[in-house]
Each structure stands twice: as C-alpha cells, then as structure tokens.
Motif scaffolding. Structure first.
Motif, short mmCIF file in Angstrom:
data_model
loop_
_atom_site.label_atom_id
_atom_site.label_comp_id
_atom_site.label_asym_id
_atom_site.label_seq_id
_atom_site.Cartn_x
_atom_site.Cartn_y
_atom_site.Cartn_z
N ILE A 66 -4.75 6.21 -11.50
CA ILE A 66 -5.90 7.11 -11.69
C ILE A 66 -7.03 6.37 -12.41
CG2 ILE A 66 -6.70 9.22 -12.86
CD1 ILE A 66 -4.99 9.66 -10.25
N GLU A 69 -8.87 4.32 -10.07
CA GLU A 69 -9.69 5.15 -9.18
C GLU A 69 -11.00 5.55 -9.87
OE1 GLU A 69 -9.19 6.76 -5.93
OE2 GLU A 69 -7.89 5.02 -5.77
N ILE A 70 -10.93 5.77 -11.17
CA ILE A 70 -12.09 6.28 -11.93
C ILE A 70 -13.10 5.16 -12.25
CG2 ILE A 70 -12.82 7.26 -14.14
CD1 ILE A 70 -10.13 8.74 -14.19
N GLN A 73 -16.20 4.37 -10.25
CA GLN A 73 -17.13 5.48 -10.08
C GLN A 73 -17.98 5.76 -11.32
OE1 GLN A 73 -15.71 8.90 -7.69
NE2 GLN A 73 -13.68 8.04 -8.08
N LEU A 74 -17.66 5.13 -12.44
CA LEU A 74 -18.39 5.40 -13.67
C LEU A 74 -19.86 4.99 -13.54
CD1 LEU A 74 -15.85 4.32 -16.43
CD2 LEU A 74 -16.34 6.63 -15.61
N ILE A 80 -15.25 5.98 -20.66
CA ILE A 80 -13.89 6.50 -20.57
C ILE A 80 -13.18 6.28 -21.90
CG2 ILE A 80 -12.94 4.38 -19.59
CD1 ILE A 80 -11.21 6.27 -17.81
N ILE A 95 -13.52 11.55 -20.03
CA ILE A 95 -14.73 10.95 -19.48
C ILE A 95 -15.89 11.60 -20.21
CG2 ILE A 95 -16.14 10.58 -17.42
CD1 ILE A 95 -13.32 9.28 -17.33
N ILE A 104 -9.03 14.40 -18.16
CA ILE A 104 -8.14 14.06 -17.06
C ILE A 104 -6.75 13.85 -17.65
CG2 ILE A 104 -7.61 12.43 -15.22
CD1 ILE A 104 -10.66 11.87 -15.11
N GLU A 159 -10.17 10.59 -6.23
CA GLU A 159 -11.52 10.06 -6.03
C GLU A 159 -12.48 11.16 -5.57
OE1 GLU A 159 -13.89 6.58 -3.54
OE2 GLU A 159 -11.72 6.75 -3.35
N PHE A 162 -12.88 13.82 -8.45
CA PHE A 162 -13.71 13.25 -9.53
C PHE A 162 -15.19 13.30 -9.13
CE2 PHE A 162 -15.70 9.79 -11.91
CZ PHE A 162 -15.24 10.04 -13.19
N LYS A 163 -15.45 12.92 -7.91
CA LYS A 163 -16.85 12.94 -7.43
C LYS A 163 -17.42 14.36 -7.49
CE LYS A 163 -19.74 11.66 -3.54
NZ LYS A 163 -19.82 11.15 -2.19
#
Length: 169
Positions: A66, A69-70, A73-74, A80, A95, A104, A159, A162-163
């Motif tokens: 995870i 995956e995050i 995208q930050l 984080i 986050i 999360i 993903e 989260f988006k």
C-alpha cells in the motif's frame, strides 16, 4: 543502527515514515518506521517467498504494498506519516493534505465494516480528519463515522480509491 538506517535511506533502499502528533502527551512524537522499497529483498533476507495469505508477516507485506501504491501519487501539498500512542494504538499511514489528515489502516482480512477502535480514537483526537481508507483482502464498502467517510476497499483497488477520496477531494 541509526547509521545503517541512514545509509539505507540515502541509497533509496528503505523508506522512512515519521510519526504524526499534535502535542498530545500520549502520542509518540519522534519515532520512525522503515519500509524496504523492494519486498523481494525483504523476502530474500528472511528466506520466505510463500504467498502473503500463508505467512505470519502478511500485514507487513500488505502495508509495504500500500505504501508503494501511495508514494507515487503524493502531491507537493501532501506528506505521509503514521500515528501511534504510547498505549499501543496505531494507524499505519496518515496522509496530510494541506495539513488535514486522511487515515489509511491496512488490514489483511476484515470480517465486518465496523470502524476499528484505533480509528475512533484518532477521529476523537483529530476531528478534522477528512477520510479513512481501510484496504483489505475482501471487503469493499463505504460507511461513515461522525460524518467522516470510511472506505473499505480491496488492496488492489487502493490506487483508484486513493485518487477518488484523497487526491480529488
């Protein structure tokens, strides 16, 4: 040990995640958690390549998955962290987007969509929490706790979730 961890961090082998706290006496303020960028390297070091669902350390594997995956995208306005109290309550990742928390909490398995006690404790301490995401192996459902969305999703959907719930909110 700290020197070795610094070398791992500087060679992009390990990812440090700092703790999150807002001057509350029962929270740990200066601790870090480290994750390896390469789960295969971790598996090699402990000599275990079995499937995650067959392992005692599945939680660490899912957390690392995870996190990986995050991170891509930050955005510049995000960071984080993790949250842990001296009483042992923990949330895997916080986050901070524009300094507002999104939780999360990674789980291997979930049997119900009941909001975990550690999440309730965090929300009571941080009512400005925007959303909670609980990635797990099987349950996908959206509920709410005190008008805060709590999204249960499968690990492989993280993903997309989260988006939708962090990046686009």
């Amino acid at each position: 040990i700290q020197n070795y961890l610094t070398i791992l961090e500087q060679t992009y082998t390990a990812i440090p995640v700092h703790s999150y706290a807002k001057n509350l006496g029962n929270e740990l303020k200066k601790s870090k958690k480290y994750y390896l960028y390469d789960i295969g390297m971790r598996n090699m070091l402990i000599k275990d390549f079995s499937k995650p669902e067959d392992r005692d350390d599945a939680g660490v594997l899912y957390e690392t998955f995870i996190l990986l995956e995050i991170i891509p995208q930050l955005l510049p306005n995000m960071e984080i962290r993790f949250w842990r109290t001296k009483y042992g309550q923990e949330i895997d990742f916080i986050i901070l987007k524009n300094r507002k928390p999104y939780c999360i909490e990674v789980k291997s398995t979930v049997k119900t969509t009941e909001v975990p006690k550690n999440i309730i404790t965090f929300i009571k301490a941080y009512p400005e929490t925007q959303c909670v995401i609980i990635p797990n192996r099987s349950v996908a459902k959206k509920v709410a706790y005190q008008n805060i969305p709590v999204v249960f999703c499968r690990h492989e959907d993280m993903e997309k979730v989260f988006k939708k719930h962090v990046l686009e909110s």
